[in-house]
Scaffold this active site. Structure first.
Site, PDB file in Angstrom:
ATOM      1  N   GLY A 186      23.724  -4.512  57.075  1.00 35.83           N
ATOM      2  CA  GLY A 186      23.302  -4.095  56.091  1.00 35.83           C
ATOM      3  C   GLY A 186      24.178  -3.015  55.511  1.00 35.83           C
ATOM      4  O   GLY A 186      24.505  -2.840  54.531  1.00 35.83           O
ATOM      5  N   VAL A 209      24.673   9.801  64.786  1.00 40.68           N
ATOM      6  CA  VAL A 209      23.557  10.676  64.243  1.00 40.68           C
ATOM      7  C   VAL A 209      22.497  10.966  65.137  1.00 40.68           C
ATOM      8  O   VAL A 209      21.777  10.049  65.682  1.00 40.68           O
ATOM      9  CB  VAL A 209      23.194  10.081  62.887  1.00 40.68           C
ATOM     10  CG1 VAL A 209      21.986  10.964  62.167  1.00 40.68           C
ATOM     11  CG2 VAL A 209      24.373   9.718  62.007  1.00 40.68           C
ATOM     12  N   GLU A 229      20.185 -19.619  73.309  1.00 43.47           N
ATOM     13  CA  GLU A 229      21.487 -19.988  73.222  1.00 43.47           C
ATOM     14  C   GLU A 229      22.362 -19.735  74.418  1.00 43.47           C
ATOM     15  O   GLU A 229      23.176 -20.523  74.922  1.00 43.47           O
ATOM     16  CB  GLU A 229      21.985 -19.254  72.112  1.00 43.47           C
ATOM     17  CG  GLU A 229      21.500 -20.019  70.703  1.00 43.47           C
ATOM     18  CD  GLU A 229      22.066 -19.153  69.415  1.00 43.47           C
ATOM     19  OE1 GLU A 229      22.062 -20.007  68.517  1.00 43.47           O
ATOM     20  OE2 GLU A 229      22.616 -18.093  69.618  1.00 43.47           O
ATOM     21  N   ASP A 288      17.348  -4.016  59.636  1.00 42.10           N
ATOM     22  CA  ASP A 288      16.416  -4.301  60.837  1.00 42.10           C
ATOM     23  C   ASP A 288      15.390  -2.873  60.856  1.00 42.10           C
ATOM     24  O   ASP A 288      14.343  -2.857  61.403  1.00 42.10           O
ATOM     25  CB  ASP A 288      17.004  -4.245  62.291  1.00 42.10           C
ATOM     26  CG  ASP A 288      17.414  -5.671  62.635  1.00 42.10           C
ATOM     27  OD1 ASP A 288      17.145  -6.462  61.906  1.00 42.10           O
ATOM     28  OD2 ASP A 288      18.072  -5.703  63.598  1.00 42.10           O
ATOM     29  N   GLN A 327      20.188 -11.838  57.332  1.00 38.99           N
ATOM     30  CA  GLN A 327      20.152 -12.115  55.974  1.00 38.99           C
ATOM     31  C   GLN A 327      19.304 -11.007  55.123  1.00 38.99           C
ATOM     32  O   GLN A 327      19.963 -10.604  54.097  1.00 38.99           O
ATOM     33  CB  GLN A 327      19.575 -13.437  55.591  1.00 38.99           C
ATOM     34  CG  GLN A 327      20.582 -14.635  55.516  1.00 38.99           C
ATOM     35  CD  GLN A 327      21.558 -14.243  54.658  1.00 38.99           C
ATOM     36  OE1 GLN A 327      21.656 -13.960  53.404  1.00 38.99           O
ATOM     37  NE2 GLN A 327      22.836 -14.764  54.843  1.00 38.99           N
TER      38      GLN A 327
HETATM   39  C1  LIG Z   1      22.050 -11.151  70.592  1.00 43.73           C
HETATM   40  C2  LIG Z   1      21.763 -11.090  69.190  1.00 43.73           C
HETATM   41  C3  LIG Z   1      21.774 -12.618  68.331  1.00 43.73           C
HETATM   42  C4  LIG Z   1      21.407 -12.416  66.777  1.00 43.73           C
HETATM   43  N1  LIG Z   1      21.337 -13.876  66.412  1.00 43.73           N
HETATM   44  C5  LIG Z   1      21.246 -13.956  65.069  1.00 43.73           C
HETATM   45  C6  LIG Z   1      21.335 -14.988  64.473  1.00 43.73           C
HETATM   46  O1  LIG Z   1      21.875 -15.955  64.836  1.00 43.73           O
HETATM   47  N2  LIG Z   1      20.960 -15.073  62.896  1.00 43.73           N
HETATM   48  C7  LIG Z   1      20.669 -14.016  62.450  1.00 43.73           C
HETATM   49  O2  LIG Z   1      20.526 -13.850  61.311  1.00 43.73           O
HETATM   50  N3  LIG Z   1      20.220 -12.506  63.009  1.00 43.73           N
HETATM   51  C8  LIG Z   1      20.558 -12.618  64.489  1.00 43.73           C
HETATM   52  N4  LIG Z   1      20.436 -11.367  65.058  1.00 43.73           N
HETATM   53  C9  LIG Z   1      19.826 -10.137  64.327  1.00 43.73           C
HETATM   54  C10 LIG Z   1      20.930  -9.737  63.531  1.00 43.73           C
HETATM   55  O3  LIG Z   1      22.089  -9.602  64.106  1.00 43.73           O
HETATM   56  C11 LIG Z   1      20.482  -8.038  63.065  1.00 43.73           C
HETATM   57  O4  LIG Z   1      19.296  -8.663  62.394  1.00 43.73           O
HETATM   58  C12 LIG Z   1      21.398  -7.548  62.216  1.00 43.73           C
HETATM   59  O5  LIG Z   1      22.545  -7.176  62.895  1.00 43.73           O
HETATM   60  C13 LIG Z   1      20.632  -6.295  61.400  1.00 43.73           C
HETATM   61  O6  LIG Z   1      21.608  -5.674  60.900  1.00 43.73           O
HETATM   62  P1  LIG Z   1      21.480  -4.100  60.676  1.00 43.73           P
HETATM   63  O7  LIG Z   1      22.771  -3.560  59.457  1.00 43.73           O
HETATM   64  O8  LIG Z   1      19.911  -3.833  60.015  1.00 43.73           O
HETATM   65  O9  LIG Z   1      21.716  -3.361  61.753  1.00 43.73           O
HETATM   66  P2  LIG Z   1      22.829  -3.797  63.038  1.00 43.73           P
HETATM   67  O10 LIG Z   1      23.868  -4.871  62.619  1.00 43.73           O
HETATM   68  O11 LIG Z   1      22.093  -3.758  64.319  1.00 43.73           O
HETATM   69  O12 LIG Z   1      23.751  -2.501  62.885  1.00 43.73           O
HETATM   70  C14 LIG Z   1      23.429  -1.235  63.358  1.00 43.73           C
HETATM   71  C15 LIG Z   1      24.561  -0.028  63.320  1.00 43.73           C
HETATM   72  O13 LIG Z   1      23.895   1.289  63.395  1.00 43.73           O
HETATM   73  C16 LIG Z   1      24.736   2.023  64.352  1.00 43.73           C
HETATM   74  N5  LIG Z   1      23.722   2.578  64.946  1.00 43.73           N
HETATM   75  C17 LIG Z   1      22.588   2.742  65.387  1.00 43.73           C
HETATM   76  N6  LIG Z   1      22.009   3.957  65.675  1.00 43.73           N
HETATM   77  C18 LIG Z   1      23.000   5.070  65.209  1.00 43.73           C
HETATM   78  C19 LIG Z   1      23.094   6.527  65.457  1.00 43.73           C
HETATM   79  N7  LIG Z   1      22.061   7.131  65.849  1.00 43.73           N
HETATM   80  N8  LIG Z   1      24.451   6.939  64.965  1.00 43.73           N
HETATM   81  C20 LIG Z   1      25.366   6.042  64.344  1.00 43.73           C
HETATM   82  N9  LIG Z   1      25.372   4.784  64.358  1.00 43.73           N
HETATM   83  C21 LIG Z   1      24.077   4.155  64.786  1.00 43.73           C
HETATM   84  C22 LIG Z   1      24.932   0.865  65.441  1.00 43.73           C
HETATM   85  O14 LIG Z   1      26.279   1.193  66.381  1.00 43.73           O
HETATM   86  C23 LIG Z   1      25.478  -0.443  64.594  1.00 43.73           C
HETATM   87  O15 LIG Z   1      26.735  -0.515  64.170  1.00 43.73           O
HETATM   88  C24 LIG Z   1      20.801 -11.392  66.371  1.00 43.73           C
HETATM   89  C25 LIG Z   1      20.730 -10.149  67.146  1.00 43.73           C
HETATM   90  C26 LIG Z   1      21.213 -10.129  68.449  1.00 43.73           C
HETATM   91  C27 LIG Z   1      21.117  -8.902  69.269  1.00 43.73           C
END
Ligand SMILES: Cc1cc2nc3c(=O)[nH]c(=O)nc-3n(C[C@H](O)[C@H](O)[C@H](O)COP(=O)(O)OP(=O)(O)OC[C@H]3O[C@@H](n4cnc5c(N)ncnc54)[C@H](O)[C@@H]3O)c2cc1C
Length: 443
Positions: free
Chosen positions: A23, A87, A178, A308, A326
Site C-alpha cells: 500500500g 514509528v 504452500e 492490512d 490487492q
Molecule cells: C507469508 C505471506 C504470504 C502472503 N501471500 C499472499 C498472497 O499470495 N497473495 C496476496 O494477495 N497476499 C498475500 N499476503 C498478504 C500480503 O502480503 C499483505 O496483505 C500485504 O503485504 C499488505 O500490504 P500493506 O501495505 O498493508 O502492508 P505490508 O506489505 O505488510 O507493509 C507494511 C510495512 O510497514 C512497515 N512497518 C510496520 N510497522 C512500522 C513502524 N512502526 N514503523 C516503520 N515501519 C513500519 C513494515 O516494515 C513494512 O514494510 C501474504 C502475507 C504473508 C505474510
C-alpha cells in the site's frame, strides 16, 4: 518545533507515509506528480514481496530476489524522501510522528504499517513457534529446517530423530498450504540426495487447520483440490483440529492427539500493527483502523490508513477487505489520486474494491486459482493454475532484476528438480538441550 529530525522542507504540503509495503509504496509512486513532499518512513530499507517468503524459507529463492530497496525503486522521483526508522507514536494535535530518529512533522499522515503475526495471546506459542511474516522469519525457518537434518545425523534414538525430521504447520490458508507443499517437494526430490544417511520415510509433514476446509475463502473446488494434492504428496492434513499447546517439542491438539516436533510453523493468522497515539475508538477488533470510503481514519481530517491496517467496512466486506495485496495496492493508488484532488479542491472518489480472485500453489505443476475477470469467475487447477500463479507472481515482483532472477531460479529448479539455495547463514531455532528433551519425551 523541538526535536524534529532533519529533512529538507520543500515548502509544499508534506505527506508522511508510515510503511512501504504494497500500500505505502504504491501510494508513494502515485504521488510522483502531485504538488507534495513525500516522506516514507519504514523500519526496513526495503520493500518485501511477502507472497514469496515461503520460497525463501524452502530454499527455492534467495532473499535478495524478493526484496527491493526503497531508495532504488524511487530514485527517479524528485519529491520522494526516505527515512529508515521505526514509528513509535503519533501526536495528531502537533501533527508529528515520533520515531526512533526523532519527530517528523506532517500535513497528511498515511498509516500503512500492515499486519503482524497473531498468536492469539499464547506466549508459549510465540516463544516456540516459527512465524513466516518477514525475511528474517523466512531465513530462520530455512536455517532451522537444514540444521535439523544436520543434527539428526548424530542421533540414534528414533523419537529424537523424528522430532527433528517432522514438521507441523498450523494454518491451512495459502501460506500453510504452500509451505507444506514446498517441504514435501524437498522431501521427495532434494533432501534424500543431500542426506543419504537419513531415511526420509521418517519425515512427516503435518498441516493443522482449525476449520473443515483448506484455503477458506476460495472456491469449494480449490479447497478440495488443495486437500487432494497435499494428500497425494504425503502431507498429513488435520482438518477441524486446533493446536492447544506447544512447548517446543510436543504439539497437543484439541482432539488429544500429540505430535512430536522441534519445528512448528505458525501460519494461522495476523493482526493489524497499529501505532500508539490515535483515539482508541478508531481501532476495531483485529487492530485495524476504521476508515471511511476515502481511507480517512475515523475522527481525523488528515490521517489516513491503507492496506492490512485499514478496515473499510462495506456491505460486501463487513469486517473490512481481506488482508491481501490487492486491497493495499488499490487503496494506495486511489489515495494518491485523492490527495492530489484534495489539494486541488476537487471532490474525492470513493474506493471500490476490484476483487481479482485468489490463488495458491501446492507444488510442481499443482496449484489452484479462482480468477475473476470481467465479472466472470474462472476456476483453474493443475498445470494451467500453476503456470498462471507463476506468471502473476513474476509480473508482480518489483524491479526487472528480481523478475529475471526469480524466473531463472524457477526454470532451473523446474528442469533440475533441485533447489540450490540450501545454505545455513545466520539464525536458526536453537536446539533443545539434551536434558530438556529427555524430560519432554513421551513414553
Ligand atoms: C507469508 C505471506 C504470504 C502472503 N501471500 C499472499 C498472497 O499470495 N497473495 C496476496 O494477495 N497476499 C498475500 N499476503 C498478504 C500480503 O502480503 C499483505 O496483505 C500485504 O503485504 C499488505 O500490504 P500493506 O501495505 O498493508 O502492508 P505490508 O506489505 O505488510 O507493509 C507494511 C510495512 O510497514 C512497515 N512497518 C510496520 N510497522 C512500522 C513502524 N512502526 N514503523 C516503520 N515501519 C513500519 C513494515 O516494515 C513494512 O514494510 C501474504 C502475507 C504473508 C505474510
Amino acid at each position: 518545533m523541538e526535536g524534529l529530525t532533519k529533512i529538507d522542507d520543500l515548502g509544499k504540503p508534506r505527506v508522511v507515509i508510515v510503511g512501504g509495503g504494497f500500500g505505502g509504496l504504491e501510494l508513494a509512486k502515485a504521488l510522483a506528480d502531485a504538488p507534495v513532499q513525500v516522506v516514507l518512513i519504514d523500519k526496513q530499507n526495503y520493500h518485501t514481496f511477502q507472497p514469496l517468503l515461503y520460497q525463501v524459507a524452502s530454499a527455492g529463492l534467495n532473499e535478495g530476489d524478493i526484496v527491493s530497496p526503497f531508495r532504488k525503486i524511487l530514485s527517479n522521483q524528485d519529491n520522494f524522501y526516505f527515512r529508515l526508522a521505526e514509528v513509535q507514536g503519533v501526536d495528531p494535535v502537533a501533527q508529528v510522528v515520533e520515531t526512533t530518529i526523532g519527530r517528523v512533522r506532517y500535513d497528511y499522515l498515511v498509516l500503512a504499517t500492515g499486519a503482524t503475526t497473531n498468536y492469539f495471546g499464547d506466549e508459549q506459542m510465540a516463544k516456540n513457534a516459527i512465524a513466516i511474516k518477514s525475511v528474517d522469519d523466512a531465513i530462520e525457518l530455512r536455517n532451522t529446517v537444514l540444521s535439523n537434518f544436520e543434527q539428526a545425523l548424530q542421533l540414534g534414538d528414533m523419537e529424537q530423530l523424528n522430532s527433528l525430521l517432522d514438521f507441523v504447520i498450523v494454518g491451512g490458508g495459502p501460506t500453510g498450504v504452500e509451505i507444506a507443499g514446498a517441504l514435501s517437494e524437498l522431501r521427495t526430490h532434494v533432501f534424500p540426495k543431500d542426506f543419504r544417511e537419513l531415511d526420509f520415510k521418517q519425515m512427516d509433514i503435518h498441516l493443522v487447520q482449525s476449520g473443515p476446509v483448506l484455503l477458506k475463502g476460495m472456491s469449494a473446488n480449490a479447497s478440495q483440490q488443495a486437500l487432494e494434492s497435499l494428500q497425494k504428496f504425503g502431507v498429513q492434513v488435520w482438518l477441524d483440529a486446533r493446536v492447544k499447546s506447544y512447548d517446543g517439542y510436543t504439539v497437543t491438539l484439541n482432539t488429544g492427539q500429540q505430535l512430536i516436533t522441534r519445528t512448528l510453523i505458525w501460519a494461522a493468522g495476523v493482526t493489524g500493527a497499529p501505532i500508539a497515539g490515535l483515539r482508541p475508538d478508531c481501532l476495531l477488533p483485529g487492530n485495524r483502523y476504521a476508515v471511511d470510503e476515502h481511507n480517512r481514519v475515523q475522527g481525523y481530517d488528515n490521517v489516513f490508513a491503507i492496506g492490512d491496517i485499514a478496515a473499510m467496512r462495506t456491505a460486501a466486506h463487513p469486517e473490512g477487505h481481506p488482508m491481501v495485496a490487492q486491497p493495499a495496492l488499490q487503496q494506495g493508488r486511489l489515495l494518491g489520486e485523492n490527495l492530489a484532488r484534495l489539494l486541488a479542491g476537487k471532490p474525492l472518489q470513493p474506493f471500490h474494491y476490484q476483487d481479482k480472485g485468489a490463488m495458491a500453489t501446492i507444488g510442481r505443476n499443482h496449484a489452484v486459482a479462482d480468477i475473476k475477470l470481467f465479472d466472470k469467475e474462472y476456476h483453474l487447477q493443475g498445470f494451467p493454475a500453476w503456470l498462471a500463479w507463476g506468471v502473476v507472481h513474476v509480473v508482480s515482483l518489483i524491479g526487472f532484476r528480481n523478475r529475471l532472477m526469480v524466473l531463472l531460479n524457477w526454470t532451473w529448479s523446474y528442469l533440475s528438480h533441485d533447489k540450490g539455495l540450501r545454505y545455513i547463514i545466520g539464525k536458526a531455532k536453537p536446539p533443545l538441550q539434551e536434558a530438556e528433551v529427555e524430560e519432554k519425551a513421551i513414553v
